[in-house]
Design a protein around this motif. Structure first.
Motif, PDB file in Angstrom:
ATOM      1  N   ILE A 208       0.840  -1.209   0.000  1.00 33.04           N
ATOM      2  CA  ILE A 208       0.000   0.000   0.000  1.00 33.04           C
ATOM      3  C   ILE A 208       0.870   1.253   0.000  1.00 33.04           C
ATOM      4  N   GLY A 209       1.932   1.224   0.804  1.00 36.37           N
ATOM      5  CA  GLY A 209       2.842   2.374   0.864  1.00 36.37           C
ATOM      6  C   GLY A 209       3.516   2.640  -0.461  1.00 36.37           C
ATOM      7  N   PHE A 210       3.958   1.577  -1.117  1.00 36.31           N
ATOM      8  CA  PHE A 210       4.635   1.730  -2.407  1.00 36.31           C
ATOM      9  C   PHE A 210       3.660   2.198  -3.483  1.00 36.31           C
ATOM     10  N   PHE A 211       2.446   1.655  -3.444  1.00 32.83           N
ATOM     11  CA  PHE A 211       1.375   2.098  -4.343  1.00 32.83           C
ATOM     12  C   PHE A 211       1.131   3.599  -4.174  1.00 32.83           C
ATOM     13  N   ALA A 212       1.035   4.056  -2.910  1.00 27.99           N
ATOM     14  CA  ALA A 212       0.752   5.466  -2.629  1.00 27.99           C
ATOM     15  C   ALA A 212       1.881   6.366  -3.119  1.00 27.99           C
ATOM     16  N   TYR A 213       3.136   5.929  -2.881  1.00 27.31           N
ATOM     17  CA  TYR A 213       4.262   6.739  -3.350  1.00 27.31           C
ATOM     18  C   TYR A 213       4.222   6.899  -4.871  1.00 27.31           C
ATOM     19  N   CYS A 214       4.064   5.786  -5.584  1.00 25.11           N
ATOM     20  CA  CYS A 214       4.084   5.842  -7.046  1.00 25.11           C
ATOM     21  C   CYS A 214       2.903   6.620  -7.599  1.00 25.11           C
ATOM     22  N   ALA A 215       1.779   6.585  -6.887  1.00 22.21           N
ATOM     23  CA  ALA A 215       0.613   7.377  -7.285  1.00 22.21           C
ATOM     24  C   ALA A 215       0.941   8.872  -7.219  1.00 22.21           C
ATOM     25  N   ALA A 220       2.442  13.942 -10.052  1.00 23.15           N
ATOM     26  CA  ALA A 220       3.292  15.139 -10.189  1.00 23.15           C
ATOM     27  C   ALA A 220       3.945  15.180 -11.567  1.00 23.15           C
ATOM     28  N   MET A 221       4.420  14.026 -12.048  1.00 26.10           N
ATOM     29  CA  MET A 221       5.062  13.953 -13.366  1.00 26.10           C
ATOM     30  C   MET A 221       4.087  14.324 -14.483  1.00 26.10           C
ATOM     31  N   ASN A 222       2.913  13.693 -14.456  1.00 28.34           N
ATOM     32  CA  ASN A 222       1.978  13.792 -15.582  1.00 28.34           C
ATOM     33  C   ASN A 222       1.205  15.105 -15.642  1.00 28.34           C
ATOM     34  N   TRP A 223       0.990  15.740 -14.486  1.00 25.75           N
ATOM     35  CA  TRP A 223       0.095  16.893 -14.462  1.00 25.75           C
ATOM     36  C   TRP A 223       0.788  18.211 -14.122  1.00 25.75           C
ATOM     37  N   ALA A 239       5.158  25.852 -20.017  1.00 23.26           N
ATOM     38  CA  ALA A 239       4.772  24.834 -19.038  1.00 23.26           C
ATOM     39  C   ALA A 239       5.391  23.484 -19.375  1.00 23.26           C
ATOM     40  N   ALA A 240       5.472  23.159 -20.660  1.00 25.47           N
ATOM     41  CA  ALA A 240       6.071  21.892 -21.079  1.00 25.47           C
ATOM     42  C   ALA A 240       7.539  21.819 -20.657  1.00 25.47           C
ATOM     43  N   GLN A 241       8.232  22.957 -20.737  1.00 25.61           N
ATOM     44  CA  GLN A 241       9.635  23.005 -20.308  1.00 25.61           C
ATOM     45  C   GLN A 241       9.750  22.918 -18.788  1.00 25.61           C
ATOM     46  N   LEU A 242       8.837  23.592 -18.096  1.00 26.39           N
ATOM     47  CA  LEU A 242       8.880  23.603 -16.628  1.00 26.39           C
ATOM     48  C   LEU A 242       8.600  22.222 -16.039  1.00 26.39           C
ATOM     49  N   ALA A 243       7.821  21.412 -16.763  1.00 27.80           N
ATOM     50  CA  ALA A 243       7.485  20.076 -16.266  1.00 27.80           C
ATOM     51  C   ALA A 243       8.724  19.204 -16.108  1.00 27.80           C
ATOM     52  N   THR A 244       9.773  19.488 -16.898  1.00 30.92           N
ATOM     53  CA  THR A 244      10.993  18.680 -16.803  1.00 30.92           C
ATOM     54  C   THR A 244      11.756  18.952 -15.505  1.00 30.92           C
ATOM     55  N   MET A 332       6.436  -4.061  -7.728  1.00 32.79           N
ATOM     56  CA  MET A 332       6.471  -3.415  -9.040  1.00 32.79           C
ATOM     57  C   MET A 332       5.075  -3.354  -9.654  1.00 32.79           C
ATOM     58  N   ALA A 333       4.323  -4.467  -9.498  1.00 37.28           N
ATOM     59  CA  ALA A 333       2.957  -4.488 -10.022  1.00 37.28           C
ATOM     60  C   ALA A 333       2.100  -3.429  -9.330  1.00 37.28           C
ATOM     61  N   GLY A 334       2.231  -3.344  -7.990  1.00 36.69           N
ATOM     62  CA  GLY A 334       1.497  -2.327  -7.244  1.00 36.69           C
ATOM     63  C   GLY A 334       1.894  -0.920  -7.646  1.00 36.69           C
ATOM     64  N   ALA A 335       3.184  -0.745  -7.933  1.00 35.11           N
ATOM     65  CA  ALA A 335       3.676   0.567  -8.371  1.00 35.11           C
ATOM     66  C   ALA A 335       3.025   0.982  -9.681  1.00 35.11           C
ATOM     67  N   TYR A 336       2.948   0.044 -10.622  1.00 41.02           N
ATOM     68  CA  TYR A 336       2.357   0.357 -11.926  1.00 41.02           C
ATOM     69  C   TYR A 336       0.855   0.595 -11.835  1.00 41.02           C
ATOM     70  N   VAL A 337       0.192  -0.096 -10.894  1.00 38.67           N
ATOM     71  CA  VAL A 337      -1.238   0.166 -10.679  1.00 38.67           C
ATOM     72  C   VAL A 337      -1.420   1.607 -10.192  1.00 38.67           C
ATOM     73  N   GLY A 338      -0.585   2.018  -9.237  1.00 41.69           N
ATOM     74  CA  GLY A 338      -0.668   3.380  -8.718  1.00 41.69           C
ATOM     75  C   GLY A 338      -0.375   4.435  -9.766  1.00 41.69           C
ATOM     76  N   SER A 339       0.668   4.199 -10.566  1.00 44.52           N
ATOM     77  CA  SER A 339       1.060   5.185 -11.571  1.00 44.52           C
ATOM     78  C   SER A 339       0.142   5.181 -12.787  1.00 44.52           C
ATOM     79  N   THR A 340      -0.646   4.112 -12.973  1.00 41.93           N
ATOM     80  CA  THR A 340      -1.547   4.022 -14.128  1.00 41.93           C
ATOM     81  C   THR A 340      -2.914   4.630 -13.847  1.00 41.93           C
ATOM     82  N   PHE A 341      -3.488   4.329 -12.671  1.00 42.93           N
ATOM     83  CA  PHE A 341      -4.882   4.687 -12.424  1.00 42.93           C
ATOM     84  C   PHE A 341      -5.088   5.942 -11.589  1.00 42.93           C
ATOM     85  N   ILE A 342      -4.123   6.299 -10.753  1.00 46.86           N
ATOM     86  CA  ILE A 342      -4.320   7.451  -9.871  1.00 46.86           C
ATOM     87  C   ILE A 342      -4.171   8.800 -10.600  1.00 46.86           C
ATOM     88  N   PRO A 343      -3.171   8.982 -11.501  1.00 46.80           N
ATOM     89  CA  PRO A 343      -3.105  10.251 -12.241  1.00 46.80           C
ATOM     90  C   PRO A 343      -4.356  10.555 -13.078  1.00 46.80           C
TER      91      PRO A 343
END
Length: 396
Positions: A208-215, A220-223, A239-244, A332-343
């Motif tokens: 759960i902790g790893f899921f939350a971190y990756c979320a 932050a990365m995507n938005w 803004a596109a430059q600032l995102a980097t 890793m699977a939990g990380a990808y779930v967080g980074s896929t669905f939460i953003p």
């Protein structure tokens, strides 16, 4: 041999980072060229993430059969094939087809290499490993920009495909180097399976902790760009430059973390990273000019830097080297779930409530992450003390 193998692993992690930022940097042109809505990037990303989740869950079983070295070579080859497939795409469905090996390759090598480094190398190398992933994510947009300026987006994918193919060949001819750690190879580890890993005390909290971190990290990365445009009134180009800046803060933070991680320890590094991350989030709440938000995103990236590698590196210590392969694969699977669905969920909420909610949204997952990871460390520390006392009593 030991140092050469470490260098090869660093190169492999650059190859893991290269494709990660390629789709986003080229999509404004890709969707127009293929005549599909801009929102279709989400479909491609979901297919890629689906592949990574599947391969992460099976990575432990595959690694035990083939070994980390073979899994790494095959996975990088898979991503190379996928990138070449993207480079020849003239229809949207072609992207979907090649998104499958794209994701399968990324998930398997991510889990296998993270476990391998956690077992065989110190915490500083885990931080620098993920720093090299950041290097890959920074390089790709420049390659795509060069391709768009001088040719087409297809050429950008082709260039990165050739780089991946070159890395594949390098890893293939250096396979014997991996024998340096053969005595403690991960093929000797226990195979727990998903349900077996969940039965271990502390593992559910860790996931759960790893899921939350990756979320939080992925949001932050995507938005970041959208936040600057919608909340701070910055132009889309700027803004596109600032995102980097988030990537730069993340990569620089991981480089610096490598020098102090062994001295401070994984647990304290996670706490320090969370404290710095919280400072960045608080700065976004301040009604101030955009320069404060710019600094805020750099600080958020800097705070995120040690958390991912330290959670991974602490897994063998917390749960035993014999179980780490299975647990890290599920992580890793939990990380990808967080980074896929939460953003995407943040995108829906942002459109309804306003993108000003970003710092609150990030704070929710940051708090959940630190509560869950601290709970994991407390449980595993208590178990270690109980085992030690039981062993002492047996001797007496």
């Amino acid at each position: 041999m030991y140092s050469l193998l470490l260098a090869l692993i660093y190169v492999a992690f650059i190859s893991l980072g290269l494709p990660d930022s390629l789709l986003g940097s080229g999509w404004p042109t890709i969707h127009a060229d293929l005549n599909v809505p801009v929102s279709y990037m989400g479909i491609v990303s979901m297919v890629i993430s689906g592949g990574t989740i599947v391969s992460s869950l099976f990575s432990d079983k595959l690694t035990k059969k083939l070994g980390t070295s073979v899994i790494t070579v095959v996975s990088v080859l898979f991503t190379a094939i996928a990138l070449f497939g993207f480079s020849f795409a003239t229809k949207f469905w072609v992207l979907i087809v090649f998104a499958v090996p794209y994701g399968l390759g990324a998930g398997a090598v991510d889990a296998a290499l993270n476990n391998y480094v956690a077992l065989h190398y110190k915490a500083k190398h885990m931080s620098w490993l993920h720093c090299f992933w950041g290097v890959g994510t920074i390089v790709s947009p420049f390659i795509m920009s060069f391709a768009l300026t001088n040719s087409t987006w297809n050429e950008g994918y082709r260039i990165v495909g050739y780089i991946q193919l070159g890395i594949t060949l390098l890893l293939l001819v250096t396979l014997p180097v991996w024998r340096v750690n053969k005595k403690t190879d991960v093929t000797q580890q226990k195979q727990l399976g998903v349900f077996g890993a969940f039965k271990i005390k502390g593992v559910p909290f860790l996931l759960i902790g790893f899921f939350a971190y990756c979320a939080a990290e992925a949001t932050a990365m995507n938005w970041a760009s959208t936040y600057f445009v919608e909340v701070k009134g910055v132009s889309a180009e700027q803004a596109a430059q600032l995102a980097t800046l988030f990537y730069i803060g993340l990569t620089a933070g991981r480089f610096i973390s490598g020098f102090i991680a062994d001295k401070i320890g994984d647990r304290k590094m996670i706490v320090i990273g969370t404290a710095v991350l919280s400072c960045g989030i608080i700065s976004l709440l301040i009604p101030a000019p955009s320069v404060v938000a710019i600094i805020g995103f750099i600080v958020i990236g800097f705070g995120c830097a040690p958390i991912y590698p330290c959670i991974i590196h602490s897994t063998p210590t917390n749960f035993g080297a014999e179980s780490s392969g299975s647990i890290i694969g599920i992580q890793m699977a939990g990380a990808y779930v967080g980074s896929t669905f939460i953003p995407p969920l943040f995108g829906l909420l942002g459109r309804r409530l306003g993108f000003e909610i970003m710092p609150v949204y990030l704070a929710i997952f940051a708090v959940l992450m630190i509560i869950m990871t601290e709970s994991t460390f407390r449980i595993t520390r208590k178990r270690t003390i109980e085992k030690r006392e039981g062993s002492d009593n047996g001797i007496l």
